[in-house]
Design a protein around this motif. Structure first.
Motif, PDB file in Angstrom:
ATOM      1  N   PHE A   3       8.905  24.094 -13.228  1.00 26.36           N
ATOM      2  CA  PHE A   3       9.980  25.048 -13.478  1.00 26.36           C
ATOM      3  C   PHE A   3      10.136  25.347 -14.966  1.00 26.36           C
ATOM      4  CE2 PHE A   3      14.645  25.908 -13.978  1.00 26.36           C
ATOM      5  CZ  PHE A   3      14.640  27.170 -13.410  1.00 26.36           C
ATOM      6  N   SER A  41      18.781  29.725 -14.025  1.00 27.01           N
ATOM      7  CA  SER A  41      18.985  30.605 -12.873  1.00 27.01           C
ATOM      8  C   SER A  41      19.247  32.036 -13.311  1.00 27.01           C
ATOM      9  CB  SER A  41      20.133  30.091 -12.002  1.00 27.01           C
ATOM     10  OG  SER A  41      19.726  28.945 -11.282  1.00 27.01           O
ATOM     11  N   VAL A  44      15.866  33.422 -13.956  1.00 30.15           N
ATOM     12  CA  VAL A  44      15.126  33.683 -12.714  1.00 30.15           C
ATOM     13  C   VAL A  44      15.684  34.924 -12.017  1.00 30.15           C
ATOM     14  CG1 VAL A  44      14.675  32.831 -10.370  1.00 30.15           C
ATOM     15  CG2 VAL A  44      14.368  31.305 -12.334  1.00 30.15           C
ATOM     16  N   TYR A  45      16.987  34.978 -11.803  1.00 32.13           N
ATOM     17  CA  TYR A  45      17.590  36.105 -11.097  1.00 32.13           C
ATOM     18  C   TYR A  45      17.402  37.412 -11.872  1.00 32.13           C
ATOM     19  CZ  TYR A  45      19.914  33.557  -7.268  1.00 32.13           C
ATOM     20  OH  TYR A  45      20.188  32.834  -6.126  1.00 32.13           O
ATOM     21  N   GLY A  64      11.408  34.207  -5.753  1.00 31.20           N
ATOM     22  CA  GLY A  64      12.244  33.292  -6.529  1.00 31.20           C
ATOM     23  C   GLY A  64      12.054  31.835  -6.147  1.00 31.20           C
ATOM     24  N   LEU A  65      11.828  31.578  -4.876  1.00 26.49           N
ATOM     25  CA  LEU A  65      11.591  30.197  -4.448  1.00 26.49           C
ATOM     26  C   LEU A  65      10.356  29.629  -5.116  1.00 26.49           C
ATOM     27  CD1 LEU A  65      12.532  30.534  -0.686  1.00 26.49           C
ATOM     28  CD2 LEU A  65      13.905  29.514  -2.530  1.00 26.49           C
ATOM     29  N   TYR A  68      11.256  28.771  -8.816  1.00 24.87           N
ATOM     30  CA  TYR A  68      12.024  27.531  -8.970  1.00 24.87           C
ATOM     31  C   TYR A  68      11.148  26.289  -8.842  1.00 24.87           C
ATOM     32  CZ  TYR A  68      16.732  29.475  -9.310  1.00 24.87           C
ATOM     33  OH  TYR A  68      17.875  30.107  -9.742  1.00 24.87           O
ATOM     34  N   HIS A  71      12.012  22.479  -7.874  1.00 27.57           N
ATOM     35  CA  HIS A  71      13.425  22.446  -7.480  1.00 27.57           C
ATOM     36  C   HIS A  71      13.646  23.015  -6.077  1.00 27.57           C
ATOM     37  CE1 HIS A  71      14.574  20.940 -11.343  1.00 27.57           C
ATOM     38  NE2 HIS A  71      13.988  21.950 -11.950  1.00 27.57           N
ATOM     39  N   THR A  72      12.728  23.867  -5.625  1.00 26.44           N
ATOM     40  CA  THR A  72      12.857  24.424  -4.274  1.00 26.44           C
ATOM     41  C   THR A  72      12.743  23.327  -3.225  1.00 26.44           C
ATOM     42  OG1 THR A  72      12.061  26.591  -4.971  1.00 26.44           O
ATOM     43  CG2 THR A  72      11.897  26.075  -2.625  1.00 26.44           C
ATOM     44  N   HIS A  82      21.596  22.620  -5.088  1.00 27.51           N
ATOM     45  CA  HIS A  82      21.118  23.732  -5.920  1.00 27.51           C
ATOM     46  C   HIS A  82      21.616  25.049  -5.306  1.00 27.51           C
ATOM     47  CE1 HIS A  82      18.303  21.040  -8.023  1.00 27.51           C
ATOM     48  NE2 HIS A  82      18.009  20.541  -6.832  1.00 27.51           N
ATOM     49  N   ASN A  84      22.121  28.051  -6.304  1.00 29.59           N
ATOM     50  CA  ASN A  84      21.409  29.296  -6.598  1.00 29.59           C
ATOM     51  C   ASN A  84      20.074  29.382  -5.861  1.00 29.59           C
ATOM     52  OD1 ASN A  84      23.433  30.332  -8.289  1.00 29.59           O
ATOM     53  ND2 ASN A  84      22.719  29.013  -9.938  1.00 29.59           N
ATOM     54  N   ILE A  85      19.496  28.241  -5.543  1.00 33.18           N
ATOM     55  CA  ILE A  85      18.290  28.213  -4.714  1.00 33.18           C
ATOM     56  C   ILE A  85      18.691  28.335  -3.238  1.00 33.18           C
ATOM     57  CG2 ILE A  85      16.240  26.908  -4.028  1.00 33.18           C
ATOM     58  CD1 ILE A  85      16.377  25.551  -6.823  1.00 33.18           C
TER      59      ILE A  85
END
Length: 102
Positions: A3, A41, A44-45, A64-65, A68, A71-72, A82, A84-85
């Motif tokens: 990440f 985040s 990423v977003y 996005g997964l 991450y 962390h996914t 998480h 946001n995930i």
């Protein structure tokens, strides 16, 4: 790619204070602030919104997964850890992204 390494490849977001996620009814469903603990985040977003017409779509969520990275898997193993995930894992309808300048 880890990440932290992935983040280094994404566009800078120092010009943002936050970003808001808006549902189809116009309601703010989340605000991600550009501060420690959420800055990754936001990055990423923001990148996903740039690539997907200003929205987090199901295709953006899938991408996005991958961003991450490790962390996914942790989010799948520990729902709620998480948020946001988790949002990307459960996205059913597109969310508009509104940028909040710094």
């Amino acid at each position: 790619m880890a990440f932290a390494d992935m983040l280094a490849t994404l566009p800078d977001v120092s010009h943002l204070a936050a970003l808001r996620l808006i549902d189809a009814s116009g309601a703010v469903v989340a605000t991600l602030e550009n501060k420690p603990g959420q800055a990754g985040s936001v990055r990423v977003y923001h990148a996903l919104a740039q690539r997907h017409g200003g929205a987090i779509t199901p295709a953006a969520a899938a991408e996005g997964l991958g961003l991450y990275a490790e962390h996914t898997a942790d989010a799948r193993a520990h729902p709620g850890k998480h948020p946001n995930i988790d949002r990307l894992l459960t996205l059913a309808a597109p969310l508009q992204v509104v940028l909040v300048p710094a």
